[in-house]
Scaffold this active site. Structure first.
Site, mmCIF file in Angstrom:
data_model
loop_
_atom_site.group_PDB
_atom_site.id
_atom_site.type_symbol
_atom_site.label_atom_id
_atom_site.label_comp_id
_atom_site.label_asym_id
_atom_site.label_seq_id
_atom_site.Cartn_x
_atom_site.Cartn_y
_atom_site.Cartn_z
ATOM 1 N N HIS A 127 0.799 -1.047 -0.009
ATOM 2 C CA HIS A 127 0.200 -0.053 -0.117
ATOM 3 C C HIS A 127 1.080 1.284 -0.055
ATOM 4 O O HIS A 127 0.376 2.480 -0.418
ATOM 5 C CB HIS A 127 -0.809 -0.144 1.397
ATOM 6 C CG HIS A 127 -0.473 0.394 2.402
ATOM 7 N ND1 HIS A 127 -0.249 -0.634 3.374
ATOM 8 C CD2 HIS A 127 -0.001 1.399 3.243
ATOM 9 C CE1 HIS A 127 0.117 -0.044 4.715
ATOM 10 N NE2 HIS A 127 0.432 1.013 4.331
ATOM 11 N N SER A 174 4.392 2.429 7.926
ATOM 12 C CA SER A 174 4.067 1.349 7.295
ATOM 13 C C SER A 174 5.523 0.985 6.213
ATOM 14 O O SER A 174 5.999 1.613 5.764
ATOM 15 C CB SER A 174 3.020 1.694 6.151
ATOM 16 O OG SER A 174 1.724 1.866 6.632
ATOM 17 N N ASP A 218 0.091 -7.673 1.068
ATOM 18 C CA ASP A 218 0.459 -6.126 1.456
ATOM 19 C C ASP A 218 2.075 -6.113 1.463
ATOM 20 O O ASP A 218 2.551 -5.476 2.419
ATOM 21 C CB ASP A 218 -0.086 -5.559 2.811
ATOM 22 C CG ASP A 218 -0.136 -4.081 2.831
ATOM 23 O OD1 ASP A 218 0.426 -3.297 1.796
ATOM 24 O OD2 ASP A 218 -0.414 -3.579 3.627
#
Length: 490
Positions: free
Chosen positions: A82, A191, A113
């Site tokens: 992402h 992230s 992901d």
């Protein structure tokens, strides 16, 4: 005597402190070495991406964002999918160094992901070492999160513990896999960074809890990252295998009795086997799956993870590669059987990334294509399904008001079932039939029978004027150029 005793204790304490100093210096030196390694191996990722909407698919907004990543073996950078989804330009940067290096996405698993980046200038790897991937951490084990959250440009560190090991949906794909819950602070920008436990990467920072949860974050376990890297060893990403059936838990004693399970037996009940799959030849409705790869499945669908923890049984499916076989123990009509199920199809998210919208405009109507979802149908339902061959659907996302489409200016999100009274299976088929139609009116019909009429000649006459009025530079997506060439040759 008391004074002598105090003097002895003081001297003893000093001596012990002096003896301990090398150990303290050694620990501090080791911590410094780890910090320096992480400073050079954990990177900030700058991404420029495109954002589209089906409402106006010819427009693309440019979005700037950032995330984190870290070096792994093979001169590669690991991060979240992402972080780089829909990217057009990617750069990476080290802590304390203003220089940015251009990178490109080598492989991506939107399901898990996870993404791998390659740096165009390999001199980047003159500094920094690959971070080793560890094993599944223990509950309550301390964990350190490294990354570049919003609010600064330097490497950030937060500390926490492992709270849970669960089987839950990943926000990016909506698909469920094993994940680790931690209580270390995670914020936007973290992230893709590493979570370190015991000097190794325990997982990749992925998402924080929504709603009112505070200091609840989730990481992708290293075991899942290893599974992904193993998939990539042949240079091709195959994905995660699909289990082509639907099942329910056997928490009801009456159900267990109905399907002839003994007191010591447990499992899950198959209530649907997907048509046209490998499972259709080996499994059937009413079978009870009691073991997966030799591991017992309890009536709540969980299997042993270790000596004191359980996890949803599908985790052991996820550890397989597409093309392998899955060992299942089943009970059918009271008889125990063993099944070797070929895993020949990958599971797929219904979310779409890294793809530009597929569309065309005609008569002010904006037609947008979508892939149809391959749902699990029983053999009976599949044979009765009149749209079993349908691969793509077409929707009117909006109507650009013009005299040729009066009466339909407020129409939007109409899913088209028929074109001139006939169904279609692909976007290409829909486009070619519409463009080669010679009837005065092009008739579109949704699934409820609602009709839209397009005056073909008037729509063709007004087409360029509509594009000019609405400042649309391109009236169709790139793939249609090839279709138009084919139609011109006929």
């Amino acid at each position: 005597m008391y004074r002598m005793f105090r003097t002895f204790c003081r001297h003893t304490a000093i001596l012990l402190a002096l003896l301990a100093m090398p150990l303290l210096f050694s620990a501090a030196w080791a911590d410094t070495q780890v910090e320096q390694m992480l400073e050079n191996s954990v990177v900030k990722i700058y991404v420029t991406s495109k954002s589209y909407t089906s409402y106006s698919p010819w427009n693309a907004d440019s979005i700037s964002s950032s995330g984190s990543g870290f070096i792994i073996d093979g001169k590669r950078i690991l991060t979240n999918a992402h972080v780089v989804a829909d990217q057009v330009f990617v750069e990476i940067q080290r802590d304390g160094n203003p220089k940015r290096y251009q990178a490109e996405v080598q492989t991506v698993s939107h399901e898990l992901d996870i993404a791998i980046l390659k740096v165009k200038d390999e001199r980047f790897f003159n500094k920094g070492k690959p971070l080793p991937l560890g094993e599944l951490p223990d509950i309550h084990q301390e964990i350190m999160v490294y990354g570049y959250p919003i609010g600064g440009d330097t490497l950030s560190t937060t500390r926490g513990i492992v709270s849970r090991i669960e089987y839950l949906p990943y926000t990016h794909s909506g698909l469920s896999y094993q994940m680790i819950q931690i209580d270390a602070a995670i914020n936007p920008g973290n992230s893709g960074g590493p979570a370190i436990a015991g000097g190794k990467v325990a997982g990749v920072v992925m998402q924080k809890a929504g709603g009112e949860g505070e200091n609840i974050g989730y990481i992708i376990p290293a075991i899942m990252v290893k599974r992904f890297l193993q998939d990539m060893e042949d240079g091709k990403y195959d994905g995660f295998p699909e289990l082509p059936l639907q099942a329910e838990l056997l928490l009801s004693p009456a159900l267990k009795k109905k399907y002839q399970l003994g007191e010591e037996q447990s499992g899950i009940l198959i209530n649907k086997v997907c048509a046209n799959t490998s499972a259709e030849k080996l499994l059937q409705k009413g079978d009870v799956i009691t073991h997966i790869d030799g591991k017992n499945i309890d009536d709540d669908g969980t299997s042993p993870l270790n000596s004191h923890k359980t996890i949803y049984f599908a985790h052991y499916l996820d550890l397989h590669q597409v093309g392998e076989t899955l060992a299942l123990d089943i009970v059918r009509d009271g008889e125990a059987l063993k099944v070797e199920l070929p895993l020949d199809k990958a599971d797929e998210s219904t979310y779409v990334f890294d793809q530009e919208p597929r569309y065309f405009i005609f008569g002010g109507f904006v037609f947008v294509a979508d892939d149809t979802y391959d749902s699990c149908l029983s053999r009976e339902d599949y044979d009765d399904n009149k749209e079993k061959d349908k691969q793509e659907s077409v929707t009117i996302s909006q109507v650009l008001a013009a005299s040729s489409n009066l009466g339909f200016h407020d129409l939007s999100s109409m899913a088209i079932n028929k074109l001139n009274g006939e169904t279609f299976n692909t976007f290409e088929e829909f486009y070619k039939r519409l463009k080669t139609s010679t009837t005065p009116f092009i008739m579109l019909e949704d699934y409820s029978g609602y009709e839209v009429a397009i005056d073909r000649e008037l729509a063709e006459q007004e087409h360029q004027e509509i594009l000019k009025q609405y400042r649309i530079h391109r009236d169709h997506s790139a793939e249609i150029d090839g279709w138009d060439k084919e139609l011109t040759k006929k």
